[in-house]
Design a protein around this motif. Structure first.
Motif, short mmCIF file in Angstrom:
data_model
loop_
_atom_site.label_atom_id
_atom_site.label_comp_id
_atom_site.label_asym_id
_atom_site.label_seq_id
_atom_site.Cartn_x
_atom_site.Cartn_y
_atom_site.Cartn_z
N TRP A 110 -5.72 4.97 1.30
CA TRP A 110 -4.84 3.87 0.91
C TRP A 110 -4.98 3.57 -0.57
O TRP A 110 -6.07 3.57 -1.13
CB TRP A 110 -5.16 2.61 1.70
N TRP A 155 -5.82 0.14 -6.76
CA TRP A 155 -7.17 0.43 -6.30
C TRP A 155 -7.17 1.34 -5.08
O TRP A 155 -6.37 1.15 -4.15
CB TRP A 155 -7.91 -0.85 -5.96
N SER A 156 -8.07 2.33 -5.07
CA SER A 156 -8.31 3.19 -3.92
C SER A 156 -9.80 3.13 -3.62
O SER A 156 -10.62 3.33 -4.52
CB SER A 156 -7.90 4.63 -4.22
N ASP A 157 -10.16 2.89 -2.35
CA ASP A 157 -11.57 2.87 -1.98
C ASP A 157 -12.25 4.22 -2.21
O ASP A 157 -13.46 4.29 -2.39
CB ASP A 157 -11.75 2.46 -0.52
N ARG A 158 -11.48 5.30 -2.20
CA ARG A 158 -12.09 6.64 -2.33
C ARG A 158 -12.23 7.11 -3.78
O ARG A 158 -13.18 7.82 -4.10
CB ARG A 158 -11.29 7.66 -1.55
N GLY A 214 -11.35 4.87 -6.65
CA GLY A 214 -11.47 3.75 -7.59
C GLY A 214 -10.15 3.39 -8.24
O GLY A 214 -9.09 3.49 -7.64
N TYR A 263 0.81 -1.21 0.00
CA TYR A 263 0.00 0.00 0.00
C TYR A 263 0.85 1.26 0.00
O TYR A 263 1.90 1.31 0.63
CB TYR A 263 -0.88 0.04 1.26
N LYS A 277 -3.96 0.41 -3.00
CA LYS A 277 -3.54 -0.99 -2.97
C LYS A 277 -2.98 -1.38 -4.34
O LYS A 277 -3.63 -1.18 -5.36
CB LYS A 277 -4.73 -1.89 -2.61
#
Length: 146
Positions: free
Chosen positions: A26, A50-53, A55, A18, A28
């Motif tokens: 974060w 990939w970022s959760d915030r 995409g 990360y 990934k």
């Protein structure tokens, strides 16, 4: 008469782990169906993280691009009108900053340093206390262009 063709080998090294941005959280670098690699000969990056915030983030050469900043979210060259002119770019090197590999094959290698993604992404830090982007060893055969 049999003809044998030998394809050149290009040393691509997969990344895992990360990176961190205060603005987007974060990032990934590998998962079940995606990864980011770096070419050991050119230093160029390729693949998706990939970022959760925000995409998907597409890596190509010395920069990355947040796909949600592009029209249709497909990382095309067309910029979405929803991002107020921000192109979604993250530069991995520039004046007084950059990302580089440190370590040895014996002790393990990882990326260190920073990338810059303007005011939207901010600084992306590739290693810190308890996290980082690690380098895996591997050789991937590449087909020559047709």
């Amino acid at each position: 008469m049999a003809i044998s063709v030998i394809f050149p080998l290009l040393a691509l090294v997969s990344l895992n782990g990360y990176a961190w941005s205060h603005n987007i959280g974060w990032i990934k670098f590998s998962g079940p169906s995606y990864k980011v690699s770096v070419d050991e000969q050119t230093g160029g990056f390729s693949g998706f993280a990939w970022s959760d915030r925000v995409g998907w983030i597409k890596f190509l050469g010395d920069r990355a691009r947040v796909c949600s900043a592009t029209a249709g979210g497909d990382c095309s060259n067309e910029i979405s009108e929803n991002v107020s002119g921000w192109a979604g770019l993250i530069k991995l090197s520039g004046t007084n900053y950059g990302v580089r590999a440190v370590g040895t094959e014996d002790t393990g290698c990882f990326l260190t340093g920073y990338g810059w993604g303007s005011d939207v992404v901010g600084w992306v830090k590739f290693s810190g206390s308890g996290y980082g982007v690690n380098i895996e060893r591997g050789i991937v055969p590449v087909m020559p262009p047709r």
